[in-house]
Motif scaffolding. Structure first.
Motif, PDB file in Angstrom:
ATOM      1  N   PHE A 186       0.832  -1.220   0.000  1.00 28.72           N
ATOM      2  CA  PHE A 186       0.000   0.000   0.000  1.00 28.72           C
ATOM      3  C   PHE A 186       0.859   1.259   0.000  1.00 28.72           C
ATOM      4  CE2 PHE A 186       0.701   2.090   4.036  1.00 28.72           C
ATOM      5  CZ  PHE A 186       1.428   1.119   4.718  1.00 28.72           C
ATOM      6  N   CYS A 187       2.162   1.101   0.228  1.00 30.08           N
ATOM      7  CA  CYS A 187       2.999   2.239   0.648  1.00 30.08           C
ATOM      8  C   CYS A 187       3.283   3.226  -0.488  1.00 30.08           C
ATOM      9  CB  CYS A 187       4.308   1.707   1.226  1.00 30.08           C
ATOM     10  SG  CYS A 187       5.436   3.031   1.677  1.00 30.08           S
ATOM     11  N   GLY A 188       3.078   4.493  -0.185  1.00 32.15           N
ATOM     12  CA  GLY A 188       3.319   5.543  -1.169  1.00 32.15           C
ATOM     13  C   GLY A 188       4.629   6.285  -0.920  1.00 32.15           C
ATOM     14  N   CYS A 189       5.420   5.835   0.060  1.00 33.34           N
ATOM     15  CA  CYS A 189       6.654   6.562   0.411  1.00 33.34           C
ATOM     16  C   CYS A 189       7.786   6.182  -0.541  1.00 33.34           C
ATOM     17  CB  CYS A 189       7.079   6.209   1.839  1.00 33.34           C
ATOM     18  SG  CYS A 189       5.781   6.466   3.041  1.00 33.34           S
ATOM     19  N   THR A 248      12.359   3.168   6.504  1.00 35.88           N
ATOM     20  CA  THR A 248      12.313   2.705   7.881  1.00 35.88           C
ATOM     21  C   THR A 248      13.576   3.106   8.640  1.00 35.88           C
ATOM     22  OG1 THR A 248      10.915   0.849   7.217  1.00 35.88           O
ATOM     23  CG2 THR A 248      12.022   0.635   9.319  1.00 35.88           C
ATOM     24  N   GLU A 271      10.314   7.804  13.010  1.00 30.95           N
ATOM     25  CA  GLU A 271       9.288   6.821  12.649  1.00 30.95           C
ATOM     26  C   GLU A 271       9.852   5.431  12.908  1.00 30.95           C
ATOM     27  OE1 GLU A 271       8.390   7.716   8.534  1.00 30.95           O
ATOM     28  OE2 GLU A 271       7.873   9.771   9.052  1.00 30.95           O
ATOM     29  N   GLN A 292      -1.377   0.861  10.655  1.00 27.14           N
ATOM     30  CA  GLN A 292      -2.231   0.678   9.466  1.00 27.14           C
ATOM     31  C   GLN A 292      -3.539  -0.034   9.828  1.00 27.14           C
ATOM     32  OE1 GLN A 292      -0.244   2.542   8.193  1.00 27.14           O
ATOM     33  NE2 GLN A 292       1.837   1.778   8.421  1.00 27.14           N
ATOM     34  N   ARG A 348       1.868  -6.936   4.979  1.00 23.04           N
ATOM     35  CA  ARG A 348       2.436  -6.398   6.206  1.00 23.04           C
ATOM     36  C   ARG A 348       1.816  -7.131   7.390  1.00 23.04           C
ATOM     37  NH1 ARG A 348       4.475  -0.884   7.685  1.00 23.04           N
ATOM     38  NH2 ARG A 348       4.229  -0.746   9.914  1.00 23.04           N
ATOM     39  N   ASP A 404       0.112   5.382  13.450  1.00 22.41           N
ATOM     40  CA  ASP A 404      -0.495   5.667  12.131  1.00 22.41           C
ATOM     41  C   ASP A 404      -1.522   4.586  11.825  1.00 22.41           C
ATOM     42  OD1 ASP A 404       1.536   7.561  11.874  1.00 22.41           O
ATOM     43  OD2 ASP A 404       2.749   6.331  10.514  1.00 22.41           O
ATOM     44  N   ILE A 461      -4.671   3.614   8.917  1.00 21.97           N
ATOM     45  CA  ILE A 461      -5.159   4.020   7.584  1.00 21.97           C
ATOM     46  C   ILE A 461      -6.564   3.466   7.357  1.00 21.97           C
ATOM     47  CG2 ILE A 461      -4.698   3.994   5.098  1.00 21.97           C
ATOM     48  CD1 ILE A 461      -1.831   3.779   5.566  1.00 21.97           C
ATOM     49  N   SER A 519      -6.178   8.806   5.237  1.00 21.01           N
ATOM     50  CA  SER A 519      -6.954   8.250   4.139  1.00 21.01           C
ATOM     51  C   SER A 519      -5.955   7.568   3.208  1.00 21.01           C
ATOM     52  CB  SER A 519      -7.643   9.420   3.422  1.00 21.01           C
ATOM     53  OG  SER A 519      -8.109   9.025   2.168  1.00 21.01           O
ATOM     54  N   TYR A 520      -6.229   6.321   2.837  1.00 23.17           N
ATOM     55  CA  TYR A 520      -5.311   5.609   1.936  1.00 23.17           C
ATOM     56  C   TYR A 520      -5.187   6.383   0.621  1.00 23.17           C
ATOM     57  CZ  TYR A 520      -3.817   2.356  -1.660  1.00 23.17           C
ATOM     58  OH  TYR A 520      -3.161   1.797  -2.738  1.00 23.17           O
ATOM     59  N   ALA A 521      -3.956   6.729   0.260  1.00 26.04           N
ATOM     60  CA  ALA A 521      -3.716   7.449  -0.998  1.00 26.04           C
ATOM     61  C   ALA A 521      -3.359   6.429  -2.069  1.00 26.04           C
ATOM     62  CB  ALA A 521      -2.575   8.443  -0.797  1.00 26.04           C
ATOM     63  N   GLN A 566       2.140  -0.227  -5.633  1.00 28.86           N
ATOM     64  CA  GLN A 566       0.703  -0.385  -5.306  1.00 28.86           C
ATOM     65  C   GLN A 566       0.003  -1.167  -6.416  1.00 28.86           C
ATOM     66  OE1 GLN A 566      -0.599   3.660  -4.671  1.00 28.86           O
ATOM     67  NE2 GLN A 566      -0.376   3.447  -2.463  1.00 28.86           N
TER      68      GLN A 566
HETATM   69  C1  LIG Z   1       7.468   5.739   6.382  1.00 28.87           C
HETATM   70  S1  LIG Z   1       6.090   4.978   6.995  1.00 28.87           S
HETATM   71  C2  LIG Z   1       6.343   4.648   8.735  1.00 28.87           C
HETATM   72  C3  LIG Z   1       7.566   3.971   9.234  1.00 28.87           C
HETATM   73  C4  LIG Z   1       7.781   2.522   8.901  1.00 28.87           C
HETATM   74  N1  LIG Z   1       8.310   2.411   7.580  1.00 28.87           N
HETATM   75  C5  LIG Z   1       6.537   1.704   9.014  1.00 28.87           C
HETATM   76  O1  LIG Z   1       5.993   1.332   7.987  1.00 28.87           O
HETATM   77  O2  LIG Z   1       6.112   1.437  10.139  1.00 28.87           O
HETATM   78  C6  LIG Z   1       5.060   6.385   7.236  1.00 28.87           C
HETATM   79  C7  LIG Z   1       3.570   6.218   7.233  1.00 28.87           C
HETATM   80  O3  LIG Z   1       3.045   6.688   6.003  1.00 28.87           O
HETATM   81  C8  LIG Z   1       1.741   6.180   5.863  1.00 28.87           C
HETATM   82  N2  LIG Z   1       1.514   5.819   4.439  1.00 28.87           N
HETATM   83  C9  LIG Z   1       2.360   5.198   3.609  1.00 28.87           C
HETATM   84  N3  LIG Z   1       1.787   5.007   2.400  1.00 28.87           N
HETATM   85  C10 LIG Z   1       0.541   5.533   2.464  1.00 28.87           C
HETATM   86  C11 LIG Z   1      -0.529   5.643   1.552  1.00 28.87           C
HETATM   87  N4  LIG Z   1      -0.453   5.158   0.311  1.00 28.87           N
HETATM   88  N5  LIG Z   1      -1.656   6.269   1.958  1.00 28.87           N
HETATM   89  C12 LIG Z   1      -1.758   6.767   3.220  1.00 28.87           C
HETATM   90  N6  LIG Z   1      -0.772   6.680   4.136  1.00 28.87           N
HETATM   91  C13 LIG Z   1       0.371   6.075   3.776  1.00 28.87           C
HETATM   92  C14 LIG Z   1       1.638   4.942   6.738  1.00 28.87           C
HETATM   93  O4  LIG Z   1       0.638   5.131   7.711  1.00 28.87           O
HETATM   94  C15 LIG Z   1       3.017   4.828   7.346  1.00 28.87           C
HETATM   95  O5  LIG Z   1       2.972   4.381   8.674  1.00 28.87           O
END
Ligand SMILES: C[S@@+](CC[C@H](N)C(=O)[O-])C[C@H]1O[C@@H](n2cnc3c(N)ncnc32)[C@H](O)[C@@H]1O
Ligand code: SF4
Length: 454
Positions: free
Chosen positions: A67-70, A114, A145, A172, A184, A209, A211, A241-243, A253
């Motif tokens: 799901f991660c957008g980072c 991370t 984080e 999440q 996850r 956090d 979601i 909100s899930y992006a 994704q």
């Molecule tokens: C860098 S991560 C947190 C630290 C660590 N990597 C972890 O996953 O526990 C930062 C936060 O961004 C949020 N996040 C990441 N992708 C997202 C998405 N597509 N939509 C909404 N929130 C998102 C998540 O809640 C996540 O915990």
């Protein structure tokens, strides 16, 4: 909230962690020299008053959450740690060469990726190296984080000894079907352990956090996740909100189908119901998507009008200058934004050549600066005004008609040059900001650039 309002206002829109938003940066007027000049100007104006903030991006993760957008790099090879720390310290040296005095550090935030992928001793090397060249502001705030699956008590103790008092953990959702869909697997016990250990060590602000809108997530899953979260009573909760932004390179994704995502109406119900449950446990809504107990600094910042928003999201205080270190980080000098190279090898190469690794950005003109302030006001205070000259901008005439429909729908009130977002309008705060975003209005994108507002 009515179904018709959700349908009407669920459009693609920015989260306004900056104005102008990244896709609207004018790269023709941007250069590395302009960026350095704006940093120097901001440093001279603010170092001895506010101090500066540092955002440090630590991009590595051991496994991919789909799901991660980072911006992250998946690897199990921990040999990547040392060269990366060396590069971050070199980057900090290059910034320190720009400064006329010793920098005063008000905030450090370690994000990712991370941060807890790194060994505690490497994180200590990083922070010690940064602080060796800096002074500390009286009321400095350090945060990081932590991933509940790999944060150790040594991580928590090392950070605490370095002055960190705030930690946020990615939760999440606790449901196993959702966890499998997002790759996850993270049992409640892991979050419980790190939360309790942080508290015992002495952290004063622990954040989780959560979601909503994830694949296969139902309203019941959200409520259950909130119930478990409440049992641990974190000081702060980010209820995101899930992006859904699968077009952004590297997000990954793609492990599920769009048909597996809750509809906008269900997503809205997840939020509304979740918010109600959080309120029952004493959490107050802060700006957009954050909740805090009355004792948390973010709540106090909201009450005293000090809430600020930047690329890290909401913060309890404002520094005029934020330096971003590490791949993909964005720095903010108030007069400009500069983003670092995203590819690690290219980032290392720039540093080897003694070059600040910023590759794109935007220098704000007077009009941008005023609009930026209005959007910040709306996002942080749900209120703005343009009666005084300082807040009047030339394109305001084009914005006012766009506000009419929000007024008719009861989302805002406007009187004597003062705009107030109503309770009903708060979920649509991004839409209200979009009316002020003259760059977005002038050039609507052909392809989707932003996640949906609902
Ligand atoms: C860098 S991560 C947190 C630290 C660590 N990597 C972890 O996953 O526990 C930062 C936060 O961004 C949020 N996040 C990441 N992708 C997202 C998405 N597509 N939509 C909404 N929130 C998102 C998540 O809640 C996540 O915990
Ligand atoms: S959610 Fe955290 S651990 Fe998972 S991929 Fe994103 S940054 Fe890495």
């Amino acid at each position: 909230m009515s179904k018709s309002l959700v349908n009407k206002y669920n459009v693609a829109g920015p989260r306004y962690t900056s104005y102008p938003t990244v896709p609207y940066w004018d790269e023709n007027t941007f250069s590395l020299d302009n960026w350095k000049m704006s940093v120097k100007k901001s440093f001279d104006e603010s170092n001895t008053i506010d101090g500066l903030s540092l955002y440090i991006h630590l991009p590595f993760c051991e496994s991919l959450c789909t799901f991660c957008g980072c911006h992250k790099r998946i690897t199990k090879r921990h040999e990547v740690e040392s060269p990366y720390i060396t590069a971050l310290l070199k980057e900090w040296d290059l910034y320190c060469e720009l400064f006329v005095d010793k920098p005063v550090i008000k905030e450090i935030h370690l994000g990712g990726g991370t941060p807890t992928f790194f060994e505690p001793q490497n994180l200590k090397l990083l922070i010690d190296g940064i602080l060796a060249k800096s002074d500390l502001a009286k009321d400095y705030e350090f945060s990081f984080e932590g991933h509940p699956n790999n944060t150790t008590v040594e991580h928590l103790q090392t950070f605490y000894d370095l002055g960190f008092r705030r930690v946020s953990f990615g939760v999440q959702d606790y449901n196993i079907t959702v966890q499998k869909a997002i790759n996850r697997i993270q049992p409640f016990e892991n979050v419980e352990r790190v939360t309790k250990q942080s508290r015992e060590i002495g952290y004063t602000s622990i954040s989780h956090d959560i979601i909503f809108g994830l694949p296969f997530q139902t309203e019941e899953h959200v409520i259950e996740t909130i119930a478990k979260t409440k049992a641990l009573l974190p000081d702060r909760i980010a209820f995101y909100s899930y992006a859904h932004v699968p077009w952004i390179k590297g997000t990954g994704q793609r492990g599920y189908d769009e048909s597996n995502l809750p509809t906008p109406e269900i997503k809205r119900k997840q939020y509304e119901h979740g918010k109600l449950e959080l309120a029952k446990a004493g959490y107050h809504e802060i700006g957009m998507d954050h909740f805090g107990l009355k004792s948390d600094s973010l709540y106090e910042a909201m009450e005293t009008g000090k809430l600020h928003r930047n690329f890290m999201g909401y913060t309890a205080s404002k520094t005029q200058l934020m330096i971003g270190l590490g791949v993909s980080s964005i720095g903010d000098s108030w007069y400009g934004f500069g983003q670092n190279i995203k590819d690690i090898k290219t980032y290392y190469k720039a540093l080897d050549e003694d070059c600040i690794p910023v590759y794109r950005g935007h220098i704000l003109n007077d009009e941008d600066l005023k609009i930026r302030q209005h959007i910040l006001n709306i996002m942080c205070k749900f209120k703005t005004s343009w009666g005084e000259d300082d807040f009047f901008f030339t394109t305001l005439g084009g914005v006012l008609p766009k506000l009419e429909e929000f007024k008719t729908d009861g989302l805002i009130e406007v009187e004597d040059g003062v705009l107030l977002v109503t309770e009903k309008g708060r979920p649509f705060v991004r839409n209200v900001c979009m009316a002020f975003d003259v760059l977005l209005q002038a050039k609507k994108p052909n392809t989707q650039l932003f996640s949906m507002t609902i």
